[in-house]
Design a protein around this motif. Structure first.
Motif, PDB file in Angstrom:
ATOM      1  N   VAL A 246       0.739  -1.297  -0.135  1.00  0.00           N
ATOM      2  CA  VAL A 246       0.094  -0.104   0.089  1.00  0.00           C
ATOM      3  C   VAL A 246       0.805   1.311  -0.040  1.00  0.00           C
ATOM      4  O   VAL A 246       0.498   2.101  -0.785  1.00  0.00           O
ATOM      5  N   ASN A 247       2.024   1.345   0.869  1.00  0.00           N
ATOM      6  CA  ASN A 247       2.934   2.317   0.957  1.00  0.00           C
ATOM      7  C   ASN A 247       4.225   1.752   1.464  1.00  0.00           C
ATOM      8  O   ASN A 247       4.284   0.671   1.963  1.00  0.00           O
ATOM      9  N   ASN A 248       5.084   2.603   1.344  1.00  0.00           N
ATOM     10  CA  ASN A 248       6.612   2.524   2.029  1.00  0.00           C
ATOM     11  C   ASN A 248       6.219   2.319   3.618  1.00  0.00           C
ATOM     12  O   ASN A 248       5.789   3.464   4.109  1.00  0.00           O
ATOM     13  N   PRO A 249       6.464   1.252   4.320  1.00  0.00           N
ATOM     14  CA  PRO A 249       6.133   1.158   5.908  1.00  0.00           C
ATOM     15  C   PRO A 249       6.758   2.088   6.488  1.00  0.00           C
ATOM     16  O   PRO A 249       6.365   2.735   7.526  1.00  0.00           O
ATOM     17  N   MET A 250       8.156   2.266   6.194  1.00  0.00           N
ATOM     18  CA  MET A 250       9.038   3.560   7.026  1.00  0.00           C
ATOM     19  C   MET A 250       8.243   4.751   6.806  1.00  0.00           C
ATOM     20  O   MET A 250       8.301   5.618   7.825  1.00  0.00           O
ATOM     21  N   LEU A 251       7.980   5.220   5.491  1.00  0.00           N
ATOM     22  CA  LEU A 251       7.212   6.508   5.283  1.00  0.00           C
ATOM     23  C   LEU A 251       6.079   6.447   5.970  1.00  0.00           C
ATOM     24  O   LEU A 251       5.521   7.541   6.688  1.00  0.00           O
ATOM     25  N   ASP A 252       5.094   5.347   6.043  1.00  0.00           N
ATOM     26  CA  ASP A 252       3.965   5.312   6.662  1.00  0.00           C
ATOM     27  C   ASP A 252       4.080   5.692   8.043  1.00  0.00           C
ATOM     28  O   ASP A 252       3.004   5.761   8.944  1.00  0.00           O
ATOM     29  N   SER A 253       5.059   4.962   8.773  1.00  0.00           N
ATOM     30  CA  SER A 253       5.254   5.495  10.202  1.00  0.00           C
ATOM     31  C   SER A 253       4.965   6.927  10.642  1.00  0.00           C
ATOM     32  O   SER A 253       5.015   7.163  11.763  1.00  0.00           O
ATOM     33  N   GLU A 254       5.342   7.652   9.780  1.00  0.00           N
ATOM     34  CA  GLU A 254       5.225   9.293   9.709  1.00  0.00           C
ATOM     35  C   GLU A 254       3.994   9.756   9.448  1.00  0.00           C
ATOM     36  O   GLU A 254       3.736  11.092   9.695  1.00  0.00           O
ATOM     37  N   VAL A 255       3.081   8.866   8.790  1.00  0.00           N
ATOM     38  CA  VAL A 255       1.963   9.501   8.005  1.00  0.00           C
ATOM     39  C   VAL A 255       0.854   9.904   8.931  1.00  0.00           C
ATOM     40  O   VAL A 255       0.600   8.835  10.112  1.00  0.00           O
ATOM     41  N   GLU A 256       0.310  11.138   8.980  1.00  0.00           N
ATOM     42  CA  GLU A 256      -0.908  11.490   9.974  1.00  0.00           C
ATOM     43  C   GLU A 256      -1.950  12.005   9.509  1.00  0.00           C
ATOM     44  O   GLU A 256      -1.479  12.896   8.366  1.00  0.00           O
ATOM     45  N   TYR A 257      -3.125  12.324   9.710  1.00  0.00           N
ATOM     46  CA  TYR A 257      -3.860  13.424   9.217  1.00  0.00           C
ATOM     47  C   TYR A 257      -3.678  14.472  10.065  1.00  0.00           C
ATOM     48  O   TYR A 257      -3.954  14.756  11.103  1.00  0.00           O
ATOM     49  N   GLY A 258      -3.409  15.559   9.252  1.00  0.00           N
ATOM     50  CA  GLY A 258      -3.098  16.774  10.044  1.00  0.00           C
ATOM     51  C   GLY A 258      -3.255  18.192   8.958  1.00  0.00           C
ATOM     52  O   GLY A 258      -3.251  17.965   7.677  1.00  0.00           O
ATOM     53  N   PRO A 259      -2.872  19.443   9.616  1.00  0.00           N
ATOM     54  CA  PRO A 259      -2.771  20.367   8.641  1.00  0.00           C
ATOM     55  C   PRO A 259      -1.847  20.366   7.495  1.00  0.00           C
ATOM     56  O   PRO A 259      -0.592  20.048   7.912  1.00  0.00           O
ATOM     57  N   SER A 281       2.904  15.657  14.739  1.00  0.00           N
ATOM     58  CA  SER A 281       2.862  15.431  16.161  1.00  0.00           C
ATOM     59  C   SER A 281       4.286  14.890  16.652  1.00  0.00           C
ATOM     60  O   SER A 281       3.947  14.350  17.867  1.00  0.00           O
ATOM     61  N   ARG A 282       5.097  14.370  15.976  1.00  0.00           N
ATOM     62  CA  ARG A 282       6.228  13.715  16.275  1.00  0.00           C
ATOM     63  C   ARG A 282       5.838  12.332  16.646  1.00  0.00           C
ATOM     64  O   ARG A 282       6.264  11.751  17.792  1.00  0.00           O
ATOM     65  N   PRO A 283       5.352  11.501  15.732  1.00  0.00           N
ATOM     66  CA  PRO A 283       4.752  10.193  16.218  1.00  0.00           C
ATOM     67  C   PRO A 283       5.881   9.026  16.633  1.00  0.00           C
ATOM     68  O   PRO A 283       5.342   8.055  17.362  1.00  0.00           O
ATOM     69  N   GLN A 290       5.848  14.114  22.348  1.00  0.00           N
ATOM     70  CA  GLN A 290       5.058  14.547  21.202  1.00  0.00           C
ATOM     71  C   GLN A 290       4.235  15.920  21.614  1.00  0.00           C
ATOM     72  O   GLN A 290       4.396  16.269  22.472  1.00  0.00           O
ATOM     73  N   LYS A 291       3.974  16.315  20.229  1.00  0.00           N
ATOM     74  CA  LYS A 291       2.951  17.741  20.615  1.00  0.00           C
ATOM     75  C   LYS A 291       1.580  17.215  19.913  1.00  0.00           C
ATOM     76  O   LYS A 291       1.654  16.364  19.090  1.00  0.00           O
ATOM     77  N   SER A 292       0.558  18.236  20.049  1.00  0.00           N
ATOM     78  CA  SER A 292      -0.663  18.141  19.247  1.00  0.00           C
ATOM     79  C   SER A 292      -0.274  18.659  17.907  1.00  0.00           C
ATOM     80  O   SER A 292       0.594  19.650  17.611  1.00  0.00           O
ATOM     81  N   ILE A 293      -0.975  18.000  16.971  1.00  0.00           N
ATOM     82  CA  ILE A 293      -0.626  18.157  15.611  1.00  0.00           C
ATOM     83  C   ILE A 293      -0.940  19.517  15.170  1.00  0.00           C
ATOM     84  O   ILE A 293      -0.872  20.225  13.993  1.00  0.00           O
ATOM     85  N   TRP A 294      -1.990  20.131  15.823  1.00  0.00           N
ATOM     86  CA  TRP A 294      -2.495  21.380  15.612  1.00  0.00           C
ATOM     87  C   TRP A 294      -1.542  22.531  16.299  1.00  0.00           C
ATOM     88  O   TRP A 294      -2.124  23.698  15.898  1.00  0.00           O
ATOM     89  N   SER A 295      -0.925  22.321  17.189  1.00  0.00           N
ATOM     90  CA  SER A 295      -0.009  23.463  17.907  1.00  0.00           C
ATOM     91  C   SER A 295       1.543  23.389  17.052  1.00  0.00           C
ATOM     92  O   SER A 295       1.715  22.430  16.742  1.00  0.00           O
ATOM     93  N   ASN A 296       1.878  24.710  17.145  1.00  0.00           N
ATOM     94  CA  ASN A 296       3.150  25.132  16.453  1.00  0.00           C
ATOM     95  C   ASN A 296       3.223  24.313  15.198  1.00  0.00           C
ATOM     96  O   ASN A 296       4.200  23.646  14.944  1.00  0.00           O
ATOM     97  N   VAL A 297       2.502  24.795  14.323  1.00  0.00           N
ATOM     98  CA  VAL A 297       2.249  23.861  13.100  1.00  0.00           C
ATOM     99  C   VAL A 297       3.525  24.234  12.289  1.00  0.00           C
ATOM    100  O   VAL A 297       3.949  23.444  11.293  1.00  0.00           O
TER     101      VAL A 297
END
Length: 468
Positions: A246-259, A281-283, A290-297
């Protein structure tokens, strides 16, 4: 010139008749008849001048015919007015007029399309021993449901929203949480909202310019919507469900839904350049880091770029993508206590080689200082309509390898095999049996092989009415 002015006067007079009262119809008809006679006389005069070589702008026969037709229409209206009852006149709205009104409203207000999908599945696997840990067999049902809304408030612009619900882990239960494999077995469960029930996964606006040669998108979505895409290995609902397909798994470990902000440009028809910026969010850090994905964008963002070359070879479409990405926050290195940035490069390729047969491949490298499986490769095929009278059915076969980081103390390769057959029963419903086999889990030959099977059924719907 004189004749053109006369024609404009005639047409203006004709248009004005639609707004006049009944009492003026007779005088208007008389005026139009006199004007036609005058134009015919001028036409004869100018035709004579043309023989002598004079320049002229004639009133064509078609224009005279139009005026004569309008006179007949006015006479008919007059006769109808005389026979009508005293009941106020009603102007009927015909089907074409209704369509015109609807089109005008939709053009001003935008169009709304509504799509949706519900997918249910049952997945199970064996009970392997991996790195001296026993994983009991995982068997269970799950589902995902998506409602997609697309609104076009402006020309060449679209606001997209996706509401998601889902439950179940299938074969990934325990195995994914404890890192039993480099790449998960059930990508379908990745977006499940947990105990929240429903989740507004995506809401973003896209605007295109210059005949769609340029695109700008802003809102909430995931990075792999724009990079590492693939025609035959990128949709876990309809294609492969194993992570390495589906995707590169190492890239996918950084994937999130965010701004996210993304831009695309196509300087040539076959070339597309993509750039994106997303808050993170520094997953891959500890929870307290970590931080909120909506703060310090603008702090430690995720950055990526991709170049896509899309030629047609012997009339068959292909796509050749080269991408690079960076997760700019600090990751702990595999060995030692130092940190390093996360980054990677990759290729994602697909090519039709026959009207029913397509091939795909992925190759990727991620920073070996911080990722457990820095090298990835996958190849496979998609075959459509193999069985007579089953033209829409699809077979997918793939093999992938993830090489273990040498800093783990070994450097073997975890091998994934997957195959599926998608039975398309109707435009809206399909059933897909899927089988996966993993050899050398985590790159260690002494670990037990993993076998997982899935049966999934997908129902899609496209409501009428507001759907474009």
């Amino acid at each position: 010139m004189t004749r053109g002015i006369a024609l404009i006067v005639v047409l203006f007079a004709f248009a004005a008749t639609g707004w006049c009262a009944d009492a003026g119809l007779s005088s208007e008809l008389e005026f139009l008849k006199n004007r036609v006679a005058e134009l015919e006389a001028r036409l004869n005069e100018h035709e004579a001048q043309q023989v002598a070589g004079d320049c002229q702008i004639p009133v064509r026969g078609g224009e005279l015919k139009t005026i004569e037709k309008s006179i007949k229409n006015q006479e008919t209206r007059k006769e109808e007015k005389g026979t009508e009852s005293k009941t106020p006149a009603r102007l009927p709205v015909r089907g074409e007029e209704l369509k015109t009104i609807k089109d005008t409203i939709m053009e001003r207000l935008g169009t709304l399309s509504i799509h949706g999908a519900v997918l249910g599945y049952y997945q199970g696997r064996n009970d392997p021993t991996i790195d001296d840990r026993d994983y009991s067999g995982a068997n269970g049902a799950g589902f995902v449901a998506d409602l997609e809304l697309a609104f076009q408030p402006f020309r060449n612009g679209e606001l997209f929203m996706r509401i998601h619900a889902g439950e179940g882990e299938g074969a990934d239960k325990d195995l994914a949480e404890d890192g039993g494999l480099f790449a998960n077995l059930n990508t379908i469960a990745d977006d499940n909202p947990g105990d929240d029930g429903l989740s507004l996964l995506e809401v973003f606006y896209t605007q295109t310019f210059c005949n769609e040669r340029y695109l700008f998108a802003i809102g909430k979505t995931e990075q792999v919507l724009f990079i590492d895409d693939n025609t035959f290995a990128n949709d876990e609902y309809a294609q492969f469900v194993g992570k390495p397909f589906v995707n590169n798994p190492m890239l996918d470990s950084e994937v999130e839904y965010g701004p996210l902000m993304a831009a695309q440009a196509s300087p040539w028809e076959q070339l597309t350049l993509t750039f994106l910026y997303e808050s993170t969010s520094r997953p891959n850090r500890e929870e307290d880091m970590q931080k909120s994905i909506w703060s310090n964008v603008f702090d430690t963002p995720f950055l990526a770029a991709q170049a896509t070359y899309s030629p047609k070879l012997f009339g068959l479409q292909g796509n050749y993508r080269l991408y690079g990405w960076g997760a700019t926050y600090d990751h702990y290195k595999i060995s030692g206590d130092d940190t390093a940035k996360g980054w990677g490069v990759g290729l994602s390729l697909d090519q039709m080689v026959h009207e029913k047969l397509g091939l795909f491949a992925r190759f990727a490298y991620s920073n070996e200082d911080v990722y457990e499986a820095p090298w990835l490769w996958s190849v496979g095929t998609s075959l459509k309509g193999l069985i007579p009278y089953r033209e829409e059915d699809e077979i997918g076969l793939g093999i992938a390898g993830l090489e273990a980081n040498g800093d783990l103390g070994y450097n073997g390769t975890e091998i994934h095999f997957e195959g599926y057959y998608r039975f398309v029963l109707s435009e809206h419903f399909s059933i897909t049996p899927d089988i996966q086999f993993v050899a050398n889990p985590r790159g260690v030959s002494s670990n037990d092989n993993v076998v997982a099977g899935m049966l999934k059924g997908q129902f899609t719907f496209y409501p009428n009415g507001l759907a474009s």
